[in-house]
Design an enzyme around this catalytic site. Structure first.
Site, PDB file in Angstrom:
ATOM      1  N   ASN A 149      16.249  -0.344  -5.656  1.00  0.00           N
ATOM      2  CA  ASN A 149      15.795  -0.117  -7.031  1.00  0.00           C
ATOM      3  C   ASN A 149      16.394  -0.700  -8.196  1.00  0.00           C
ATOM      4  O   ASN A 149      16.061  -0.157  -9.200  1.00  0.00           O
ATOM      5  CB  ASN A 149      15.619   1.509  -6.983  1.00  0.00           C
ATOM      6  CG  ASN A 149      16.926   1.989  -6.793  1.00  0.00           C
ATOM      7  OD1 ASN A 149      17.442   1.965  -5.644  1.00  0.00           O
ATOM      8  ND2 ASN A 149      17.476   2.977  -7.665  1.00  0.00           N
ATOM      9  N   CYS A 324      17.522   7.551 -12.771  1.00  0.00           N
ATOM     10  CA  CYS A 324      18.269   8.842 -12.459  1.00  0.00           C
ATOM     11  C   CYS A 324      19.600   9.002 -12.658  1.00  0.00           C
ATOM     12  O   CYS A 324      20.527   9.802 -12.601  1.00  0.00           O
ATOM     13  CB  CYS A 324      18.273   9.225 -11.114  1.00  0.00           C
ATOM     14  SG  CYS A 324      16.855   8.205  -9.945  1.00  0.00           S
TER      15      CYS A 324
HETATM   16  N1  PLP Z   1      14.334   6.091  -3.195  1.00  0.00           N
HETATM   17  C1  PLP Z   1      14.035   5.109  -4.140  1.00  0.00           C
HETATM   18  C2  PLP Z   1      14.378   3.543  -3.932  1.00  0.00           C
HETATM   19  C3  PLP Z   1      13.693   5.200  -5.355  1.00  0.00           C
HETATM   20  O1  PLP Z   1      13.645   4.270  -6.538  1.00  0.00           O
HETATM   21  C4  PLP Z   1      13.470   6.713  -5.856  1.00  0.00           C
HETATM   22  C5  PLP Z   1      13.249   6.953  -7.336  1.00  0.00           C
HETATM   23  O2  PLP Z   1      13.894   6.367  -8.442  1.00  0.00           O
HETATM   24  C6  PLP Z   1      13.494   7.535  -4.886  1.00  0.00           C
HETATM   25  C7  PLP Z   1      13.718   7.185  -3.746  1.00  0.00           C
HETATM   26  C8  PLP Z   1      13.092   9.077  -5.321  1.00  0.00           C
HETATM   27  O3  PLP Z   1      11.585   9.269  -5.323  1.00  0.00           O
HETATM   28  P1  PLP Z   1      11.133  10.613  -6.147  1.00  0.00           P
HETATM   29  O4  PLP Z   1      11.230  10.220  -7.648  1.00  0.00           O
HETATM   30  O5  PLP Z   1       9.397  10.388  -5.625  1.00  0.00           O
HETATM   31  O6  PLP Z   1      11.723  11.663  -5.722  1.00  0.00           O
END
Ligand code: PLP
Length: 381
Positions: A149, A324
Site C-alpha cells: 500500500n 493510517c
Molecule cells: N490492508 C491494506 C494493504 C490496506 O491498505 C488497508 C487500508 O489502508 C487495510 C488493510 C485496512 O483496510 P480497512 O480500511 O478496510 O480496514
C-alpha cells in the site's frame, strides 16, 4: 476563482461509484428488513446478500460459500491471524492490520518470523527464496500482501503460496490494494485466505470480505448469531454488501481499460516529474511492476510533509506513506523495509491516481509541484 480540487490519494480510499450508491439506496430505505427474519421483509435483503456473494465470488474465481463478509480489510486480516494456529511467517512490510494483529498474537506466545522484501533496484518484492531463508519448523501460517500500500509493488503470490503449501503451512494474502484493480484469481494464486476492502475499489467504507478456501477453517473472530454460516456473527450490513458487490463487478468489467488509462497517466506524471526534478527517486519497481496509477516518489531535500501540505493548499490531495500513518511522523516501516535511507524516506510522497483523474489533473499536479519546488529554492528546470 474556484480552484479545481484534485484527489490523488486513491490508495487511502476511493470515491463511491454512482452505480454502487444507486444499488445501496433501496436497502437504506424501504427494503430495510433483517435478512435473518422469517417473515417476508427478509426476502429482498436476503436475496440481495446472496446475489452479492455470488457476484463477488465470480470476480475472484471463488465459490459463493467461500466469501465471508466483514467490516473491512482490518477485520479480515485480524480474523486470519487470530483465528489460525501455529507459528507465523509474515512480511515486514505488511499493513498494520496484519502486523499489529501478529504482534498481539506474539504477546500471547505465538512464534513469529518476519521476511523482508528484496531491496535495491527492482526491489520491493517478496520472493520464495526469501521465505526459505527464514523458514522455521512449526510455521502454520504465511501471510504476504498481494500489493503493497505504500510502494505499490505486486508480489508473485502463486509462487509464495506454493512454497507455503510444500512446507505444510496455510497461505493468506492481504489483497486490499489489489482487488478491483488487477486481475485476482484465487485458484491461480493458490491462496487459502484473501482479504479485501470495498472502500479501496469505489465501494462504501466499513465493509469488506474474507475469501476462505473450502476445506480450511478459522476460529471465528466474532461470536454470536449464525450469520455467515456461523463463522462471522452480526446482522449483515446489507446496503454496504450490495454496494461492494456492485463496485467490484463494475470495476472488474472495466479493469483492463482502466489499468491502461492509469498507466498512461502515471507515465505522463513520472515523465513530468523527471523533467522538473531530475533527482527524483521512485520507490517500487517501475510502472509495469506496480499497481495502476501508483507513484511513490522521493524529492531529496524536500520533506514530504511540507510537500503534502503545500499541495493540499493548492487543492491537491496526495499522501506521505500510508494514510493510517498520517499522524505519525516516524519513518514508515515499509520504506525502512525496502532500505530507503532516512533522507529518502522523509521526502517520499505517494501519488495514487484513479479513473476519475484526467490528463489535465496530472498537468495541474505537475505545475503545482514545479511551483512548490521552485519556491523552496531548488534548482529545477
Ligand atoms: N490492508 C491494506 C494493504 C490496506 O491498505 C488497508 C487500508 O489502508 C487495510 C488493510 C485496512 O483496510 P480497512 O480500511 O478496510 O480496514
Amino acid at each position: 476563482m474556484n480552484k479545481k480540487l484534485i484527489y490523488a490519494d486513491h490508495a487511502a480510499t476511493t470515491p463511491l461509484m454512482p452505480e454502487a450508491l444507486e444499488a445501496m439506496l433501496p436497502f437504506m430505505k424501504g427494503d430495510f428488513g433483517n435478512p435473518s427474519s422469517i417473515h417476508s421483509w427478509a426476502r429482498k435483503p436476503r436475496e440481495a446478500v446472496r446475489e452479492a456473494r455470488a457476484a463477488i465470488a465470480m470476480c475472484i474465481n471463488a465459490e459463493p460459500e467461500e466469501i465471508f463478509f466483514t467490516s473491512g480489510g482490518t477485520e479480515a486480516d485480524n480474523w486470519v491471524v487470530k483465528g489460525s494456529e501455529g507459528g507465523m511467517l509474515v512480511s515486514s512490510y505488511e499493513h498494520h492490520a496484519v502486523l499489529n494483529a501478529v504482534a498481539s498474537e506474539a504477546r500471547r506466545g505465538r512464534d513469529v518470523v518476519y521476511v523482508r522484501p528484496k531491496v535495491g533496484n527492482g526491489g520491493g518484492y517478496i520472493m520464495p527464496e526469501r521465505l526459505s531463508k527464514v523458514w522455521e519448523e512449526g510455521i502454520g501460517l504465511v501471510s504476504v500482501m498481494t500489493a503493497n500500500n505504500e510502494i505499490g509493488t505486486i508480489n508473485p503470490i502463486h509462487l509464495l503460496s506454493d512454497f507455503a503449501h510444500k512446507h505444510g503451512a496455510l497461505f493468506h494474502t492481504d489483497a486490499v490494494q489489489a482487488v478491483g484493480h488487477i486481475p485476482i484469481d484465487v485458484r491461480e494464486m493458490g491462496v487459502d485466505f484473501l482479504s479485501a476492502s470495498a472502500h479501496k475499489f469505489n465501494g462504501p467504507k466499513g465493509i469488506g470480505f474474507l475469501f476462505m478456501r473450502k476445506g480450511v477453517k478459522l476460529e471465528p473472530l466474532l461470536n454470536g448469531g449464525q450469520q455467515e454460516n456461523g463463522f462471522r456473527a452480526g446482522t449483515e450490513n446489507v446496503a454496504s454488501i450490495v454496494g461492494m458487490a456492485t463496485a467490484l463487478k463494475v470495476n472488474c468489467e472495466r479493469m483492463n481499460k482502466t489499468a491502461g488509462y492509469l498507466d498512461d497517466l502515471t507515465s505522463r506524471l513520472r515523465d513530468g516529474i523527471d523533467r522538473i526534478f531530475p533527482g527524483a527517486i521512485y520507490l517500487g519497481d517501475g510502472v509495469a511492476g506496480q499497481l495502476p496509477g501508483f507513484t511513490s516518489v522521493s524529492f531529496p531535500g524536500h520533506p514530504a510533509e511540507g510537500l503534502m501540505h503545500m499541495l493540499d493548499l493548492k487543492g491537491i490531495a496526495v499522501s506521505t506513506g500510508a494514510a493510517c500513518d498520517s499522524k505519525n511522523t516516524r519513518i514508515s516501516h515499509v520504506l525502512k523495509a525496502v532500505n530507503a535511507t532516512n533522507e529518502i524516506a522523509r521526502s517520499t510522497i505517494r501519488i495514487t491516481l484513479g479513473s476519475e483523474n484526467t490528463v489535465a489533473d496530472v498537468d495541474i499536479i505537475l505545475a503545482a509541484l514545479k511551483r512548490i519546488l521552485r519556491e523552496a529554492g531548488n534548482d529545477i528546470t
